[in-house]
Design a protein around this motif. Sequence first.
Motif, short mmCIF file in Angstrom:
data_model
loop_
_atom_site.label_atom_id
_atom_site.label_comp_id
_atom_site.label_asym_id
_atom_site.label_seq_id
_atom_site.Cartn_x
_atom_site.Cartn_y
_atom_site.Cartn_z
N GLY A 180 0.80 -1.22 0.00
CA GLY A 180 0.00 0.00 0.00
C GLY A 180 0.83 1.26 0.00
O GLY A 180 0.27 2.35 -0.12
N TYR A 181 2.15 1.14 0.13
CA TYR A 181 3.01 2.33 0.12
C TYR A 181 2.96 3.00 -1.25
O TYR A 181 3.02 2.33 -2.29
N THR A 182 2.84 4.30 -1.26
CA THR A 182 3.00 5.10 -2.47
C THR A 182 3.84 6.32 -2.12
O THR A 182 3.83 6.79 -0.98
N ALA A 187 4.78 11.62 0.67
CA ALA A 187 4.89 13.08 0.60
C ALA A 187 3.85 13.74 1.50
O ALA A 187 4.07 14.82 2.05
N ARG A 188 2.73 13.08 1.66
CA ARG A 188 1.65 13.62 2.49
C ARG A 188 1.95 13.43 3.97
O ARG A 188 1.67 14.30 4.79
N GLU A 189 2.51 12.29 4.33
CA GLU A 189 2.80 11.97 5.71
C GLU A 189 4.03 11.06 5.73
O GLU A 189 3.96 9.91 5.31
N ALA A 190 5.16 11.60 6.19
CA ALA A 190 6.42 10.87 6.13
C ALA A 190 6.33 9.56 6.91
O ALA A 190 5.75 9.49 7.99
N PHE A 191 6.93 8.51 6.36
CA PHE A 191 6.90 7.19 6.98
C PHE A 191 8.00 7.07 8.03
O PHE A 191 9.13 7.53 7.81
N VAL A 233 9.15 1.91 6.93
CA VAL A 233 10.09 1.51 5.89
C VAL A 233 11.35 0.96 6.54
O VAL A 233 11.78 1.44 7.60
N ILE A 234 11.94 -0.05 5.92
CA ILE A 234 13.20 -0.62 6.38
C ILE A 234 14.26 -0.34 5.32
O ILE A 234 14.06 -0.63 4.13
N VAL A 235 15.39 0.22 5.73
CA VAL A 235 16.51 0.47 4.83
C VAL A 235 17.69 -0.37 5.31
O VAL A 235 18.26 -0.09 6.37
N GLY A 236 18.03 -1.41 4.55
CA GLY A 236 19.18 -2.24 4.87
C GLY A 236 20.41 -1.74 4.13
O GLY A 236 20.36 -1.47 2.93
N GLU A 287 15.27 9.80 2.28
CA GLU A 287 14.29 10.85 2.55
C GLU A 287 13.76 11.46 1.26
O GLU A 287 12.57 11.79 1.16
N LYS A 288 14.60 11.59 0.24
CA LYS A 288 14.17 12.18 -1.02
C LYS A 288 13.36 11.20 -1.86
O LYS A 288 12.30 11.54 -2.39
N GLU A 289 13.87 9.97 -1.99
CA GLU A 289 13.26 9.02 -2.91
C GLU A 289 12.09 8.26 -2.29
O GLU A 289 11.20 7.82 -3.01
N TYR A 290 12.08 8.07 -0.98
CA TYR A 290 11.03 7.26 -0.35
C TYR A 290 10.19 8.03 0.64
O TYR A 290 9.24 7.47 1.20
N GLY A 291 10.51 9.29 0.87
CA GLY A 291 9.69 10.11 1.74
C GLY A 291 9.68 9.66 3.18
O GLY A 291 8.69 9.86 3.89
#
Length: 1148
Positions: A180-182, A187-191, A233-236, A287-291
């Motif tokens: 469901g992530y978009t 952009a509307r609400e940072a994850f 979001v998980i960033v490995g 932060e830029k690409e995935y909000g």
Amino acid sequence: MRQSRPLNGRGAPLSRHAGGGLHTAPSRGPVPLRVAMPMGSGGGGDFTGGVKEALRRVGADLRSAFNTVVLDLPPTHLPEQQSTDPQQQQQQQQRQQQQDVNQAVANTALAAAAAAAVEVATAAGATGAALAFKEQDDEASVVEALKPFSRVRSVPLAGGQLDIIKWRGDRMLRVWTPHGYTRADAAREAFPVIYLNDGQNLFDDKLTLSGHAWHAAEAAAGLIYHGQLPPFVIVGIDHSGPTRSYDYLPCPPGTAGGYRADAEKWPGGGVDAYLQEVLGEVLPFAEKEYGVSKEPSLRSFGGSSFGGICALCAALRHPGVFGSFLVESPSLWFGDERMLREELPGFQGPWPARVFLAMGTKEYSGIRKTTEPEFDAKLVELTHELAEVLEGRGGLTKGTRLKVVIDEGATHTESAWAARLPRALRFLGLHWWRPVLAARADRLYFTFPRRLQAGQSGVLFFNQARSLALAGKPRDHMKMAFGFNVEWSVGAGRVNMTPAAGLAALRQELQQGQPKQPKQLPQQAAQKQPAPVHAPAQEAAEAAQAQHTEKQQKQQPQVSVATELEALVSEVREVAAAAAAEHAAPAGVAAATAAALAANAVIVHHHQQEPAAAAAPPPPSPPPQPATPATPAAAANIVGDSPVHFDVHGSGSWLQASFMVPPEAYEMHMAFSDGGDGGQGVWDNNDGLNFYARVRMPMTAAQRSHTVDQALAEGPAWGNVQDIAHKRGGSPFFTTPEVLVAGEPAVLYVNRRRLGQGLSDDPNLKVHFGFNSWAVGGQEQCLKPTSLWRGHDIDWWSVPFMVPREAADMSFVLTNGAGTWDNNHGCNYVCTVKAARNATVAPAMPRGVENVESMPHGAGMLHIVTFTKREGAETARRANKWTEEKRMRVWTPPGYDPANPPPGGYPVLYMQDGQNMFEDWLAHQGVSWRVGYTASDLISNGELPPFVVVAVDSAGAMRSLNYLPYPPGTGAGGFRGDAERWPGGGLEGYMTRIVEEIMPLVQQRFHTSSDPAKVAFGGGSFAGVAALYAAMHYPHVFGVVLAESPSLWIAEGRFLQDMRAHRGMLPERLFLGCGTKEYSATRDHVRDDVDGLLLHYCCEAASILQSQGLRGDRLRFLVEEGAGHHELAWQWRLTGAMRFLFNSWWTE
């Protein structure tokens, strides 16, 4: 226009709260399945049986069309530190021994189900759904050529998506986003986000040295599905291989007094440079690409082993960047215990807000052939020492800011860290709920994901206190009735609602008493601290508790379950495949459901912390021993707390329910009840309108870029005929394939109930058809009844035929062979035929741009785009000259930036009669809609977000041909005799050109959105009919529709019959406007009867739309007193229409 009316038997019942009787809806579909997994006093044997039984029940669930399933596993408790008493140590070891077996069984069951899911998905052709995605040799050269931060590939994982991003050399960033992530939502609400070291070990078993990954995606997906955490979001971040220790340590590790002689020559000292790379490159990219959020309280960092030391270094060297840390099995022995002896003593803060610290009791000996229990004990001792520093000097109170887990029997492996990960994430992300609830405190309900997705799970949160009908009712039996699509026709059922798990946990933590915060709430300051307990009383209570536990638990033999699990793997695989075949669902969906249910079991098993209810009441629990209170200076020296206030009292009214969205769903309807006896009770169903949520039917990148010509090159896609019939229930016919292809077989389906001239009940029905304006292949065949679903207005009959190779169009009429004909009021029924193309030949662009003229207009710019002439034969070009579009007018808003469009593209409004949209001097009555000026005002005032307007010029004298589905006729009683010879019947062809030719061109040149929720269609008069037609037949393209003064008088009201017969999807919002003088205001004579008739037509249209589900805030019907049928009236109403229709674009 809103009306409260009882539902037609398929929805939830109408509430009657003021005295009257209570009516309940009939139960549709199987009830949710709840699988209880009890653990007896002995534990192990019953637990293993519970796991097996749960997986077997998965089969029953899959065979019942993927119901909501809740697996209830017995709770467990992991001790936070070892006791120093030998007798208690022995008791803990005996109790923990069986828990280790339970944990292994659960983890193995999860891995088995996941492996079965992969095998089923792969066998079904869902190659992209494989969980193993080890880098291939033939891909290495491609990756090497890519620039940093280029996407290597994306794969679906745990319902979400894993993106592999090149970072440095062969190191990757592995970014998992939940289902469901978009980017628009972000952009509307940072994850919230958690950054983890050793990215190779997080998701894929095959990339790890031990053969077992953290399964981070599955853990996160389970927590989100169960309402434990909001989506995150998980960033490995991949390690560097041989130089891993250099990146993660501030100095070489050393040998730990000889215990780690293997690490003697390992490098160290590069942690500062590595952390600078993470902060300077990885964080800005994410932060830029995935909000993802920049707020420290919503940003976490962690790792294991050396990666855990790296996390501690980040806390000490960059305080305030991350609000919480995951420190798993930290190698505190490195550098002669430098972290504890040098780094921490000199650190003055500020300290992080939350830390999860864990260590196993077999960290050393559990992965080596020789046992060294003294070093295992040393590692645990160092962990306790670190915890004491964090609590004493840092002010991190255990249980709230600091969670310490000493995992009995756990080793220094990925499998141990995977087992603890759900618990760690739940603790670290608990305060992520603060901004979520604050932004939704005034809502009745919301869902995760925000826009539900077809074929995926969802969780709904319901605020009982905001319900006028249910506020104050007992919450123990609250239920949600739900269904999907029109009349709840798909997947209807009921599910129990339970207290929102994550909010309840946060509320409980705050009620127990947080340490003093920099900004402390009065009610928190007034909370009392527990009185200290004397050591003798504490010891006595602990002894009594241990004695009682020993009586309640009996040791069970540890048995191997490998053989049984192999059988379960096979059974899960067969169940998933059978369910997929039985329900015509993608095998990947079935397999993923099986894996998710097994993961559910593990997650619930590891998260429940309350002791299981015993047959005999336990002795009184000892009073809690208070932690060493932090000094005021230490408490004030904490950074990373959420600044958002949490409403402890109000959060108690939130309930939740999890469910699966069917693959064919496009909207969800729901109502809520107190679950009264026998199904009777009080309902909140939005005053009879039900509550509504739109379901996104996402397309893959390949599907989005897959043109009609490409589809034709691959041959006709027959699809599911019943699905097509359901979608086209409001049409008199359809074909399979839906786009006829020259030289290919096809089938024509005719809805006999929609035929005129008395043919609707004639069994001797024949079709006479031909191609190329009847010049080719004329023939007559008999229609035969089909097995498709029949209804009051639906009865499908069919005939197969072959499309000639030279065909360009197909015409047909219907007859009974006895002189009665239905020829579509003299226009014939017409289908477009596409020429088959060789897949190797690139199709030519059907339309191009000849020139563009731009000029200022309002606060934006107006671009006049002239199309090139269509290629083809001379006769076709002459015909197109009078019927096809030559020009469109594109208005771009103030601040329009083609190089930096909003995520997903600019919202866009497609208007018809382009000549009448912008300037008065060009409009045919001297007055325009003034669309550009109105949009400029609304955008400049901040009432609407920036959007693009595309106005397509009409075809002049042939306007009615393109905007009407059939010739207009003269209207009831002949009041429109001037329209008697006007053409019609070309609307479907016009819509095809808009969707297949003009929209792609606009998206490419002006960066507009393709999301239906952000694409609107509008028009007035004949174009108002086209707008209503788009609402019925193209809601998957246009999610917002503006219909002004639609000419519903055409064909003596036949279009209203089409609307009544429609049984399909409708747009998210529709504005319908008309005046009370639609006829008389533009003529030199007054006809009150005609004015009343035209108003009646519009009222009837609004009533039909309401009856078909377009209720509440989805429909606005405005009748303007004295307004006529002209652009000035539509101009007057345009501001309100735009506010109503486009306000949702702020949230899209």
